[in-house]
Every structure is written in C-alpha cells, then in structure tokens.
Design an enzyme around this catalytic site. Structure first.
Site, PDB file in Angstrom:
ATOM      1  CG  ASP A   1     -54.521 -43.751  48.899  1.00 60.48           C
ATOM      2  OD1 ASP A   1     -54.078 -43.541  47.753  1.00 60.48           O
ATOM      3  OD2 ASP A   1     -55.257 -44.732  49.174  1.00 60.48           O
ATOM      4  CB  ILE A   2     -59.667 -44.213  50.752  1.00 57.48           C
ATOM      5  CG1 ILE A   2     -60.871 -44.463  51.648  1.00 57.48           C
ATOM      6  CG2 ILE A   2     -59.562 -45.267  49.650  1.00 57.48           C
ATOM      7  CD1 ILE A   2     -62.197 -44.267  50.935  1.00 57.48           C
TER       8      ILE A   2
ATOM      9  CG  ASN B   1     -48.935 -46.091  40.320  1.00 56.78           C
ATOM     10  OD1 ASN B   1     -47.743 -46.386  40.305  1.00 56.78           O
ATOM     11  ND2 ASN B   1     -49.697 -46.258  41.394  1.00 56.78           N
TER      12      ASN B   1
ATOM     13  CD  GLN C   1     -53.397 -43.415  35.715  1.00 54.40           C
ATOM     14  OE1 GLN C   1     -52.652 -43.674  34.767  1.00 54.40           O
ATOM     15  NE2 GLN C   1     -53.995 -42.252  35.858  1.00 54.40           N
TER      16      GLN C   1
ATOM     17  CG  HIS D   1     -53.486 -39.868  41.404  1.00 60.08           C
ATOM     18  ND1 HIS D   1     -54.216 -40.286  40.314  1.00 60.08           N
ATOM     19  CD2 HIS D   1     -52.974 -40.996  41.972  1.00 60.08           C
ATOM     20  CE1 HIS D   1     -54.159 -41.605  40.232  1.00 60.08           C
ATOM     21  NE2 HIS D   1     -53.400 -42.057  41.214  1.00 60.08           N
TER      22      HIS D   1
ATOM     23  CG  HIS E   1     -49.651 -42.495  44.862  1.00 63.06           C
ATOM     24  ND1 HIS E   1     -50.596 -43.224  45.554  1.00 63.06           N
ATOM     25  CD2 HIS E   1     -49.944 -42.658  43.548  1.00 63.06           C
ATOM     26  CE1 HIS E   1     -51.418 -43.811  44.683  1.00 63.06           C
ATOM     27  NE2 HIS E   1     -51.038 -43.485  43.466  1.00 63.06           N
TER      28      HIS E   1
HETATM   29  P1  AMP Z   1     -53.617 -45.215  41.445  1.00 61.26           P
HETATM   30  O1  AMP Z   1     -53.829 -46.686  41.701  1.00 61.26           O
HETATM   31  O2  AMP Z   1     -52.190 -44.797  41.274  1.00 61.26           O
HETATM   32  O3  AMP Z   1     -54.517 -44.729  40.323  1.00 61.26           O
HETATM   33  O4  AMP Z   1     -54.064 -44.466  42.769  1.00 61.26           O
HETATM   34  C1  AMP Z   1     -55.389 -44.263  43.119  1.00 61.26           C
HETATM   35  C2  AMP Z   1     -55.426 -44.152  44.607  1.00 61.26           C
HETATM   36  O5  AMP Z   1     -56.653 -43.564  44.994  1.00 61.26           O
HETATM   37  C3  AMP Z   1     -55.315 -45.492  45.343  1.00 61.26           C
HETATM   38  O6  AMP Z   1     -54.167 -45.480  46.187  1.00 61.26           O
HETATM   39  C4  AMP Z   1     -56.614 -45.549  46.156  1.00 61.26           C
HETATM   40  O7  AMP Z   1     -56.444 -46.113  47.432  1.00 61.26           O
HETATM   41  C5  AMP Z   1     -57.011 -44.087  46.230  1.00 61.26           C
HETATM   42  N1  AMP Z   1     -58.433 -43.836  46.400  1.00 61.26           N
HETATM   43  C6  AMP Z   1     -59.465 -44.440  45.753  1.00 61.26           C
HETATM   44  N2  AMP Z   1     -60.634 -43.908  46.164  1.00 61.26           N
HETATM   45  C7  AMP Z   1     -60.330 -42.944  47.077  1.00 61.26           C
HETATM   46  C8  AMP Z   1     -61.118 -42.050  47.856  1.00 61.26           C
HETATM   47  N3  AMP Z   1     -62.466 -42.013  47.781  1.00 61.26           N
HETATM   48  N4  AMP Z   1     -60.479 -41.210  48.695  1.00 61.26           N
HETATM   49  C9  AMP Z   1     -59.124 -41.241  48.792  1.00 61.26           C
HETATM   50  N5  AMP Z   1     -58.335 -42.051  48.071  1.00 61.26           N
HETATM   51  C10 AMP Z   1     -58.919 -42.905  47.233  1.00 61.26           C
END
Ligand code: AMP
Ligand code: ZN
Length: 119
Positions: free
Chosen positions: A35-36, A92, A99, A105, A107
């Site tokens: 996760d970024i 989420n 979400q 996805h 986590h």
């Molecule tokens: P959600 O909020 O459950 O939809 O999770 C989306 C997740 O994607 C969040 O934890 C973000 O930090 C992560 N995210 C967004 N952009 C990227 C990216 N380019 N690379 C890796 N993780 C990301």
C-alpha cells in the site's frame, strides 16, 4: 463485461503495469503489492487481475478468484512473517466504509496492535 479491465481504474493499471507498484507476489489470477500509504508496518493489498468493484461482486462473479485472493492473503502474511503474531484482512466495501478504489482488494494489515472493534 464483468471482469474486464476498466480504463479509468487505478488497480487495473497496476495489473497492466501502466502504474508502478511494489509487487510482493503474483499469480495467474492475483497481484499483491505494498500500500502506498501504509496504515501498519505490514500493509499489503491483494487484488484479482480481473476487475470487480468490490469483494462481494468478485465472489458472485468469479468465486474461484475470490478464493485465490484469500489464499494469497495468507501467503503474503506467511511471506511477511506476520502469520504467527496475527494479521487482519479488510475489504472496505462502499464509500461510507472507506472504500476509495473500486476494484476489489484485500488489505493485509499487521505489525502493530490492531484494535477491535476497528474504527
Ligand atoms: P480502500 O480505501 O479500501 O479502497 O483502499 C485503497 C488503498 O489503495 C488505500 O489504502 C490506498 O493507500 C491504496 N493506494 C492508492 N493508490 C495506490 C497506489 N498507486 N499504489 C499502492 N496503493 C495505493
Ligand atoms: Zn480495475
């Protein structure tokens, strides 16, 4: 069609390689990457290569891939050596639950105390 790549989807772009990610594991049906914006010392996302907007639609449309995501989440935890201490899997679902990316996805979170119930 269900499962087809979506041009405007960030995680489809990670699957295709158009957006870079720190990939931890890959299978024929899944990709796992860091996760970024990590919320714990271990924070890895496991996604299906196929596009489904959330976990429930993935389970309904491609149940074997939903099982692959869960199995891979366990493999990530083992690879990150957090399976012994315990880890949390979070899906989420819906903007109201946090979400932000509408490509299913899991986590995988671990490496700190994980409060229950979650916030
Ligand atoms: P959600 O909020 O459950 O939809 O999770 C989306 C997740 O994607 C969040 O934890 C973000 O930090 C992560 N995210 C967004 N952009 C990227 C990216 N380019 N690379 C890796 N993780 C990301
Ligand atoms: Zn997608």
């Amino acid at each position: 069609m269900a499962g087809e790549p979506q041009a405007d989807c960030l995680f489809c772009k990670i699957v295709s390689g158009d957006v870079p990610a720190t990939i931890v594991r890959e299978t024929e049906t899944t990709v796992a990457f860091r996760d970024i914006n990590p919320q714990a010392p271990c924070h890895v996302l496991v996604i299906p290569r196929a596009h489904y907007p959330d976990a429930a639609s993935l389970a309904a449309g491609a149940p074997e891939v939903a099982a692959d995501v869960l199995r891979e989440a366990g493999e990530v935890a083992a690879g990150e050596q957090v399976d012994g201490q315990g880890y949390r899997l979070v899906f989420n679902t819906g903007a109201g639950a946090g979400q932000t990316v509408f490509h299913a996805h899991a986590h995988v979170l671990a490496g700190r105390g994980l409060a229950w119930p979650p916030g």
